[in-house]
Design an enzyme around this catalytic site. Structure first.
Site, PDB file in Angstrom:
ATOM      1  N   THR A 127     -24.244  -0.164  54.294  1.00  0.00           N
ATOM      2  CA  THR A 127     -24.268   1.241  54.014  1.00  0.00           C
ATOM      3  C   THR A 127     -23.657   1.295  52.556  1.00  0.00           C
ATOM      4  OG1 THR A 127     -23.564   3.429  54.836  1.00  0.00           O
ATOM      5  CG2 THR A 127     -22.227   1.504  55.501  1.00  0.00           C
ATOM      6  N   ASP A 128     -24.319   2.626  52.030  1.00  0.00           N
ATOM      7  CA  ASP A 128     -23.705   3.001  50.829  1.00  0.00           C
ATOM      8  C   ASP A 128     -22.204   3.610  50.988  1.00  0.00           C
ATOM      9  OD1 ASP A 128     -24.380   5.425  51.934  1.00  0.00           O
ATOM     10  OD2 ASP A 128     -25.435   6.372  50.405  1.00  0.00           O
ATOM     11  N   GLU A 129     -21.699   3.739  52.364  1.00  0.00           N
ATOM     12  CA  GLU A 129     -20.463   4.362  52.699  1.00  0.00           C
ATOM     13  C   GLU A 129     -19.242   3.407  52.350  1.00  0.00           C
ATOM     14  OE1 GLU A 129     -19.969   6.811  56.025  1.00  0.00           O
ATOM     15  OE2 GLU A 129     -22.094   7.154  55.972  1.00  0.00           O
ATOM     16  N   TYR A 151     -15.440   4.051  60.469  1.00  0.00           N
ATOM     17  CA  TYR A 151     -16.805   3.486  60.420  1.00  0.00           C
ATOM     18  C   TYR A 151     -17.230   2.701  59.094  1.00  0.00           C
ATOM     19  CZ  TYR A 151     -21.984   3.401  59.342  1.00  0.00           C
ATOM     20  OH  TYR A 151     -23.088   2.974  58.834  1.00  0.00           O
ATOM     21  N   LYS A 155     -17.708  -1.399  58.518  1.00  0.00           N
ATOM     22  CA  LYS A 155     -19.075  -1.810  57.856  1.00  0.00           C
ATOM     23  C   LYS A 155     -18.455  -2.856  56.534  1.00  0.00           C
ATOM     24  CE  LYS A 155     -22.717  -1.552  58.582  1.00  0.00           C
ATOM     25  NZ  LYS A 155     -23.814  -2.162  59.640  1.00  0.00           N
TER      26      LYS A 155
HETATM   27  P1  NAD Z   1     -28.333   3.399  65.664  1.00  0.00           P
HETATM   28  O1  NAD Z   1     -26.916   3.797  66.400  1.00  0.00           O
HETATM   29  O2  NAD Z   1     -29.691   4.282  65.791  1.00  0.00           O
HETATM   30  O3  NAD Z   1     -28.881   2.027  66.588  1.00  0.00           O
HETATM   31  C1  NAD Z   1     -27.783   1.090  66.572  1.00  0.00           C
HETATM   32  C2  NAD Z   1     -28.254   0.008  67.863  1.00  0.00           C
HETATM   33  O4  NAD Z   1     -27.419  -0.917  67.847  1.00  0.00           O
HETATM   34  C3  NAD Z   1     -28.545   0.591  69.307  1.00  0.00           C
HETATM   35  O5  NAD Z   1     -29.896   0.189  69.546  1.00  0.00           O
HETATM   36  C4  NAD Z   1     -27.505   0.065  70.006  1.00  0.00           C
HETATM   37  O6  NAD Z   1     -27.830  -0.176  71.201  1.00  0.00           O
HETATM   38  C5  NAD Z   1     -27.408  -1.328  69.329  1.00  0.00           C
HETATM   39  N1  NAD Z   1     -25.993  -1.885  69.462  1.00  0.00           N
HETATM   40  C6  NAD Z   1     -24.767  -1.266  69.292  1.00  0.00           C
HETATM   41  N2  NAD Z   1     -23.847  -2.053  69.661  1.00  0.00           N
HETATM   42  C7  NAD Z   1     -24.276  -3.188  70.022  1.00  0.00           C
HETATM   43  C8  NAD Z   1     -23.649  -4.567  70.390  1.00  0.00           C
HETATM   44  N3  NAD Z   1     -22.621  -4.799  70.504  1.00  0.00           N
HETATM   45  N4  NAD Z   1     -24.779  -5.567  70.788  1.00  0.00           N
HETATM   46  C9  NAD Z   1     -25.999  -5.392  70.639  1.00  0.00           C
HETATM   47  N5  NAD Z   1     -26.416  -4.123  70.102  1.00  0.00           N
HETATM   48  C10 NAD Z   1     -25.680  -3.128  69.898  1.00  0.00           C
HETATM   49  O7  NAD Z   1     -28.197   2.855  64.075  1.00  0.00           O
HETATM   50  P2  NAD Z   1     -29.255   3.086  63.043  1.00  0.00           P
HETATM   51  O8  NAD Z   1     -28.912   4.448  62.405  1.00  0.00           O
HETATM   52  O9  NAD Z   1     -30.591   2.421  63.412  1.00  0.00           O
HETATM   53  O10 NAD Z   1     -28.396   2.193  62.089  1.00  0.00           O
HETATM   54  C11 NAD Z   1     -28.743   0.621  61.880  1.00  0.00           C
HETATM   55  C12 NAD Z   1     -28.045  -0.025  60.677  1.00  0.00           C
HETATM   56  O11 NAD Z   1     -27.975   0.637  59.651  1.00  0.00           O
HETATM   57  C13 NAD Z   1     -26.355  -0.146  61.237  1.00  0.00           C
HETATM   58  O12 NAD Z   1     -25.981  -1.079  60.688  1.00  0.00           O
HETATM   59  C14 NAD Z   1     -25.880   1.202  60.063  1.00  0.00           C
HETATM   60  O13 NAD Z   1     -24.517   1.024  59.800  1.00  0.00           O
HETATM   61  C15 NAD Z   1     -26.785   1.151  59.123  1.00  0.00           C
HETATM   62  N6  NAD Z   1     -27.032   2.159  58.291  1.00  0.00           N
HETATM   63  C16 NAD Z   1     -27.543   3.346  58.877  1.00  0.00           C
HETATM   64  C17 NAD Z   1     -27.865   4.439  58.063  1.00  0.00           C
HETATM   65  C18 NAD Z   1     -28.512   5.687  58.712  1.00  0.00           C
HETATM   66  O14 NAD Z   1     -28.519   6.715  57.801  1.00  0.00           O
HETATM   67  N7  NAD Z   1     -28.648   5.937  59.903  1.00  0.00           N
HETATM   68  C19 NAD Z   1     -27.427   4.625  56.676  1.00  0.00           C
HETATM   69  C20 NAD Z   1     -26.802   3.406  56.428  1.00  0.00           C
HETATM   70  C21 NAD Z   1     -26.429   2.180  57.071  1.00  0.00           C
END
Ligand code: NAD
Length: 329
Positions: A127-129, A151, A155
């Site tokens: 993430t950009d964060e 968080y 990351k």
């Molecule tokens: P989300 O919360 O919608 O999904 C996370 C998924 O991971 C869920 O299906 C959950 O069941 C699964 N999970 C959690 N803990 C687990 C574990 N211990 N073992 C197996 N599965 C597990 O998240 P998202 O928004 O789809 O984000 C996906 C990735 O992208 C993450 O790594 C997040 O840090 C990164 N990200 C997201 C955003 C955003 O805007 N949503 C921005 C930057 C980075």
């Protein structure tokens, strides 16, 4: 030859979109995917209904922190795309333990399993964060990591662990750092789906602080395009920023959402105490992925937002139970 990809967190927002895209009609056609997902409150098996009957699709419910399961799955796959994480900043402020366990220990368990099994390519979704907060300009990938929330700190730790396996063991690790994603199937605790679903229910939306925090919005289709360019054409040991190119303050975003949902500011917006340690602005410099891999965000924000609002309007069955689940978990 078919490439066998292990996708962690594939029942979540971005992971499920990645899986649906790769196994869908526009997908590359030469991949088989196993999703490994624990199905936490954020994981939703229904997100994968579209591909459940695809011959190249498999699902394993399990924890990325389980070395035995991870080792077994790694031996059966060629590549890993790692999305699984605890992803909601506000929850990390209430308690960071699960963030450290999943994001740090889980990523280590996976990357170590990948190294031992001889995985060919490991794409770590970050993430950009991790860069912190920036008032002006944009971060290149070489900018030092200065995360501020539990968080983003977890990351950042996972990025460093993943990259250490490239430097130490020569594992082909590639890291992506994206800006704020939006689109359909987004869990309704995050700002855009939370505000849309509240407004569709005639409720108020909670705006943090002065509403001046700025984010760059990236449509989920563009993010998936960027991730797959990195998986197929990126270089080992490299980090790639992925942005959408639409910077908005939360106040501006709220105005657009009110307009799209036919609500007005005075009756629908409630200013609430700011998030602790709230980063003011994020902005990634995407020159590297554009010039090296030909990435170009295609979805213009007005169209993407209108489509997203329409999807939430038409899919109450999807988000209503999740809002209840979010309140209970
Ligand atoms: P989300 O919360 O919608 O999904 C996370 C998924 O991971 C869920 O299906 C959950 O069941 C699964 N999970 C959690 N803990 C687990 C574990 N211990 N073992 C197996 N599965 C597990 O998240 P998202 O928004 O789809 O984000 C996906 C990735 O992208 C993450 O790594 C997040 O840090 C990164 N990200 C997201 C955003 C955003 O805007 N949503 C921005 C930057 C980075």
């Amino acid at each position: 030859m078919t490439t066998k990809i292990l996708v962690t967190g594939g029942a979540g927002f971005i992971g499920s979109h990645y899986v649906r895209t790769l196994l869908g009609p526009q997908g590359p056609g030469d991949v088989a995917i196993t999703v490994l997902d624990k199905l936490t409150y954020a994981g939703n098996p229904a997100n994968l209904d579209e591909v459940r009957d695809h011959p190249g699709f498999g699902f394993v419910q399990g924890d990325i922190c389980d070395p035995e399961l991870v080792g077994k799955l790694m031996a059966e796959h060629d590549q890993v795309v790692h999305f699984a994480a605890e992803s909601h900043v506000d929850r990390s402020i209430d308690g960071g333990a699960e963030f450290v366990r999943t994001n740090v220990v889980g990523t280590h368990t996976l990357i170590d399993g990948a190294h031992r099994a001889g995985i060919k390519t490991f794409v770590h979704i970050s993430t950009d964060e991790v860069y912190g907060s920036i008032d002006e300009g944009s971060w290149p990938e070489t900018h030092p990591l200065q995360p501020n929330s539990p968080y983003s700190s977890a990351k950042a730790s996972s990025d460093l662990i993943a990259l250490s396996y490239h430097r130490t063991h020569g594992l082909d690790v590639r890291v992506t750092r994206c800006s704020n994603n939006y689109g359909h199937h987004h869990f309704p605790e995050k700002v855009i789906p939370l505000f849309i679903s509240n407004l569709l229910d005639g409720k108020k939306v909670p705006l943090y602080g002065d509403g001046g925090n700025v984010r760059d919005w990236l449509h989920i289709d563009d993010h998936v395009q960027g991730i797959d360019l990195v998986r197929t054409k990126g270089r080992a040991g490299e980090v790639y920023n992925i942005g959408g190119g639409t910077e908005l303050s939360n106040k501006e975003l709220t105005g657009l959402l009110l307009e799209a949902c036919g609500a007005d500011w005075d009756t629908s917006v409630e200013y609430v105490t700011d998030r602790k340690g709230h980063d003011r602005r994020y902005s990634v410099d995407c020159t590297k992925i554009r010039t090296e891999l030909g990435y170009e965000p295609r979805k213009d924000f007005a169209t993407g937002l209108a489509e997203t609002v329409a999807w939430y309007r038409d899919n109450r069955d999807w988000w209503e139970p999740l809002k209840e689940r979010a309140a209970l978990s």
